[in-house]
Design a protein around this motif. Structure first.
Motif, short mmCIF file in Angstrom:
data_model
loop_
_atom_site.label_atom_id
_atom_site.label_comp_id
_atom_site.label_asym_id
_atom_site.label_seq_id
_atom_site.Cartn_x
_atom_site.Cartn_y
_atom_site.Cartn_z
N HIS A 197 62.67 15.16 38.12
CA HIS A 197 63.99 15.80 38.14
C HIS A 197 64.63 15.56 36.78
CE1 HIS A 197 63.55 16.18 42.50
NE2 HIS A 197 63.16 14.91 42.50
N TYR A 198 65.25 16.58 36.21
CA TYR A 198 65.77 16.41 34.85
C TYR A 198 67.00 17.26 34.60
CZ TYR A 198 63.25 20.82 33.89
OH TYR A 198 62.80 22.12 33.91
N ARG A 206 68.68 13.22 31.02
CA ARG A 206 68.16 12.37 32.09
C ARG A 206 66.88 12.95 32.65
NH1 ARG A 206 68.54 11.40 37.71
NH2 ARG A 206 69.11 9.25 38.25
N GLU A 208 64.05 11.84 35.69
CA GLU A 208 63.72 10.91 36.78
C GLU A 208 62.32 11.22 37.29
OE1 GLU A 208 65.51 9.43 41.12
OE2 GLU A 208 66.28 11.25 40.15
N VAL A 210 59.60 10.22 40.27
CA VAL A 210 59.58 9.62 41.61
C VAL A 210 58.21 9.81 42.24
CG1 VAL A 210 60.65 9.63 43.90
CG2 VAL A 210 62.03 10.18 41.89
N ARG A 223 60.22 4.71 41.42
CA ARG A 223 61.22 5.55 40.79
C ARG A 223 61.54 5.01 39.40
NH1 ARG A 223 66.87 4.97 40.81
NH2 ARG A 223 68.04 6.91 40.46
N TYR A 224 61.47 5.88 38.39
CA TYR A 224 61.85 5.54 37.02
C TYR A 224 62.89 6.56 36.56
CZ TYR A 224 57.60 2.67 36.70
OH TYR A 224 56.63 1.73 36.90
N VAL A 225 63.88 6.09 35.82
CA VAL A 225 64.87 6.99 35.25
C VAL A 225 64.94 6.73 33.74
CG1 VAL A 225 67.28 7.71 35.18
CG2 VAL A 225 66.23 7.07 37.37
N TYR A 226 64.76 7.79 32.97
CA TYR A 226 64.89 7.70 31.51
C TYR A 226 66.09 8.52 31.08
CZ TYR A 226 64.07 8.51 26.55
OH TYR A 226 64.23 8.61 25.19
N ARG A 227 66.95 7.93 30.23
CA ARG A 227 68.10 8.65 29.70
C ARG A 227 68.12 8.51 28.18
NH1 ARG A 227 73.65 7.72 31.46
NH2 ARG A 227 73.25 5.51 31.02
N PHE A 238 64.20 0.98 36.31
CA PHE A 238 63.29 1.05 37.45
C PHE A 238 63.43 -0.22 38.27
CE2 PHE A 238 61.03 -0.44 33.72
CZ PHE A 238 60.35 -1.56 34.14
N THR A 257 67.00 -2.65 33.78
CA THR A 257 67.50 -1.59 32.90
C THR A 257 67.34 -2.05 31.46
OG1 THR A 257 69.11 -0.81 34.53
CG2 THR A 257 69.49 -0.19 32.23
#
Length: 320
Positions: A197-198, A206, A208, A210, A223-227, A238, A257
């Motif tokens: 998801h972006y 962002r 994400e 999953v 789940r990883y989130v990159y911003r 994560f 984080t």
């Protein structure tokens, strides 16, 4: 992700180049590019820290010591590379679409294929895109060779809505590995579903990543989130389960984080969700060589901080 290879080969063999109308380009620009979604990994100096650490994954994060190489730096670099590998592998199935004209066109629809199965590939393949207003939906579909129109099923589905210019907006992709196994296509037993998801419209951007695992008892990050903020500052977040973070009788579930500047300086913040010290927080800053310059431990009442807090870089562009 080797299960994508037959599809990629099929679409690549069908690629023939050609001229594209402006309307064709709108459809093609709705397909994400690797460079739009990949994380900026910590630089070469930080990458070298991997050789200085005990070979381990993020499941054994170490508390830092002033002046020594940060364990969080090495783990963040490795995690960033794994993140990029996952994103790149997922996108490789549809990258060849950009190099070839659609097989059939409608006012708000494009279809590439169907491409018949070749050699030991027992599936026909096609790629379908539709447009409604500013939103594009697309599906990479398969069916057994020779089956009918109603037998197509979606291996990969995606969408994109342009809200900030060419290739700028919000979107997502879903890889249905459970259905793939059920249909007899190549897949992996441990993963049911992978998603991206972006939003690339505004800073901070962002992305994400999953996973849904078939075995829910596996202690793996799901789940990883990159911003990424203005000026090239970046962040990776994560959660990890069953991690040996501090000495004690229990293993920890924790959220990590990490933020870093383009020159490699950064800050890592760990929150213990479950384990020996639930609710505890640990913060660590490092310099451009990856060496720890500041430490804060919320659970230590006698020596809560070490080093110089002012050594931490300004990463406030990520606070939005």
């Amino acid at each position: 992700m080797r299960y994508l290879t037959p599809i990629c080969l099929c679409l690549a063999l069908a690629a023939c180049g050609g001229d594209f109308s402006n309307d064709d380009l709108e459809f093609q620009n709705a397909i994400p590019r690797r460079e739009d979604l990949m994380a900026k990994v910590l630089g070469q100096e930080q990458a070298k820290t991997r050789a200085l650490r005990v070979a381990s994954k993020v499941h054994a994060l170490r508390l830092g010591r002033l002046g020594e190489v940060s364990g969080i730096v090495g783990d963040t670099s490795e995690t960033g590379r794994d993140f990029n590998d996952s994103v790149g592998n997922m996108l490789q199935a549809i990258e060849n679409i950009r190099t070839q004209p659609a097989t059939s066109r409608g006012p708000n629809r494009r279809v590439w294929g169907p491409f018949p199965g070749r050699n030991d590939m027992k599936f026909d393949t096609r790629f379908v895109m539709t447009r409604e207003g500013g939103r594009f939906d697309y599906h990479l579909q398969l069916r057994d060779v020779g089956e009918g129109e109603g037998d197509w099923w979606s291996f990969l589905s995606g969408h994109f809505e342009a809200t900030g210019g060419v290739r700028r907006g919000t979107g997502g992709l879903i890889l249905d590995l459970k259905r793939s196994r059920e249909e007899g296509y190549l897949g992996v037993d441990v993963i049911d579903r992978q998603e991206i998801h972006y939003q690339t419209q505004t800073f901070p951007t962002r992305v994400e990543l999953v996973w849904t695992f078939a075995d829910t008892t596996r202690p793996l990050p799901s789940r990883y989130v990159y911003r990424e903020g203005e000026g090239g500052v970046a962040e990776m977040t994560f959660e990890l389960a069953q991690t040996d973070f501090v000495l004690g009788g229990l293993k920890e579930d924790m959220a990590l984080t990490t933020r870093w500047a383009p020159d490699g300086r950064g800050l890592g913040a760990v929150e213990i969700l479950k384990g020996d010290i639930p609710g505890a927080k640990y913060t660590e800053c490092w310099d451009a060589q990856g060496k720890v310059t500041f430490i804060a431990r919320s659970w230590d009442i006698f020596n809560p901080t070490e080093g110089v807090r002012a050594s931490c870089p300004d990463l406030s562009a990520l606070d939005r």
